[in-house]
Design an enzyme around this catalytic site. Sequence first.
Site, PDB file in Angstrom:
ATOM      1  CG  HIS A  73      11.025  11.827  22.393  1.00  0.00           C
ATOM      2  ND1 HIS A  73      12.018  12.772  22.433  1.00  0.00           N
ATOM      3  CD2 HIS A  73      11.551  10.762  21.740  1.00  0.00           C
ATOM      4  CE1 HIS A  73      13.104  12.312  21.812  1.00  0.00           C
ATOM      5  NE2 HIS A  73      12.842  11.087  21.381  1.00  0.00           N
ATOM      6  CG  LEU A  74       7.492  11.092  28.913  1.00  0.00           C
ATOM      7  CD1 LEU A  74       7.623  11.016  30.434  1.00  0.00           C
ATOM      8  CD2 LEU A  74       6.462  10.074  28.424  1.00  0.00           C
ATOM      9  CG  ASN A 105      13.257  16.049  21.911  1.00  0.00           C
ATOM     10  OD1 ASN A 105      12.790  15.408  22.849  1.00  0.00           O
ATOM     11  ND2 ASN A 105      13.052  15.709  20.650  1.00  0.00           N
ATOM     12  CG  ASP A 318      13.142   7.425  19.328  1.00  0.00           C
ATOM     13  OD1 ASP A 318      12.877   8.411  20.048  1.00  0.00           O
ATOM     14  OD2 ASP A 318      13.669   7.538  18.198  1.00  0.00           O
TER      15      ASP A 318
HETATM   16  O1  DOR Z   1      11.933   9.862  15.286  1.00  0.00           O
HETATM   17  C1  DOR Z   1      12.369  10.654  16.106  1.00  0.00           C
HETATM   18  N1  DOR Z   1      11.548  11.399  16.870  1.00  0.00           N
HETATM   19  N2  DOR Z   1      13.691  10.802  16.226  1.00  0.00           N
HETATM   20  C2  DOR Z   1      14.235  11.759  16.981  1.00  0.00           C
HETATM   21  O2  DOR Z   1      15.434  11.829  17.041  1.00  0.00           O
HETATM   22  C3  DOR Z   1      13.379  12.704  17.724  1.00  0.00           C
HETATM   23  C4  DOR Z   1      12.048  12.151  17.964  1.00  0.00           C
HETATM   24  C5  DOR Z   1      11.064  13.192  18.385  1.00  0.00           C
HETATM   25  O3  DOR Z   1      11.340  13.931  19.320  1.00  0.00           O
HETATM   26  O4  DOR Z   1       9.969  13.244  17.794  1.00  0.00           O
HETATM   27 ZN    ZN Z   2      17.129  10.413  18.604  1.00  0.00          ZN
END
Ligand code: DOR
Ligand code: ZN
Length: 438
Positions: A73-74, A105, A318
């Site tokens: 997630h950047l 997201n 992740d």
């Molecule tokens: O731990 C998580 N963080 N799980 C997710 O599904 C989303 C992610 C986030 O975007 O922070």
């Molecule tokens: Zn996820």
Amino acid sequence: MSTQSGPILIRGGQLIDPASRIEAPRDILLRDGRVAAIEPPGKLNAQARKEAAEVVDATGLVVAPGLVDIHVHLREPGQGYKETIASGTAAAAAGGFTSVCAMPNTIPVNDSPETTRWMIAPERGAVVRVFPIAAATRGSMGEALTEYGALKAAGAVGVTDDGKPILGDAIMHQTLASAARNGLPVIQHAEDTRMTGGCSMNAGPTAFRLGLRGMTVEAESSLVERDIKLLGEIKDSRAHLHVAHLSTARALEAVKKARRNGLHVTCEVAPHHFTLTEEAVGDYNTHAKMNPPLRSQLDREAMIAGLLDGSVDAIATDHAPHAAHEKEQEFERAPNGITGLETALGLTLKLLHRQHGMTMSRVISLLSVQPAQVLSLKGRGTLAFGAFADVVLFDPREEWTFVARDSRSRSKNTPFDGWKFPGKIKMTISEGRIVYRG
Ligand code: DOR
Ligand code: ZN
């Protein structure tokens, strides 16, 4: 990414390239962003030395393909205070990663070719290659499909609503069918949110002790089972389901069974899920809060077994940066996620190589060519002749300490602050440019 540099000669290292089945002393020449030559020690030097702008002495070091992280997630666009594409890719480089796949997201959600192109534009200042994964549904709302063909043409390598599941049966069926037609994998965040409302950790003794509502194993495994059933109904050989951050023994069993039945199902496991259990939540430690949550010791052992026996396809971090003020809240209010790019190799070496005897070649494979294959990232995760000049050099014996405040990431939300790891990264090279020196 910035301009080209001159040729680089890496001499005297132990080359480990699982894709080429090489694990031997080799010299390697990088030129014009590609692997230009690989030769036994000494053979290359006379001619190559002259043209090399930089000669790197890799004596005592492992020389491996740059690592590939298919789940990060950047936070750009929209949440640059948590991370930017520049800071996130700098953290990636420090962790040995040269390819990162960015989840959609963001704010706005990456559900358009415009946003996809924006993320990979040179102006973002990425120091390693970014591959966007686009939203499977508009706004990740789970109602209407996005334009998979146009997203792929813009650079997307998969579709997902990560952070949330693609929940409805009908929309998931459409997603799988349309993605197959377009040659894209569907990446599922497997959580039946009808079962996890108000839950902030794993259902188990720690949740009970802390008085928190827990997410059950079934909330993950039942959605994986549902997805596999839908996948089996798609009559298209290109249909591919990839289970993101798989965390339970039961979901892994479902994946293994589906594969025995000939379905194209792959899965990834995050380092925290093979390292920690729900007990790390301790006394409401929000740095141990993520989704899926840390699970039981039984599930953790199943992740390790699956990584050792080959049923897990890839390790993915992740990487989920969040600001300190967001994590410093009541446990139930704090956001899910921890950073992961700078600790992934260390954790894998510590847990899987040192503690469980996984070979160095398998460690590299699970962090490079296997994830590259899951998302069909051509020329990544290997040091074969002609591949991208993506390289990581690390000392497998040197111990180092991870200090969160020194992280290249804009966020410091990690449960691994102060942990000691084997495998000090000495250099990361992305498409022939040195992007990190340790
Ligand atoms: O731990 C998580 N963080 N799980 C997710 O599904 C989303 C992610 C986030 O975007 O922070
Ligand atoms: Zn996820």
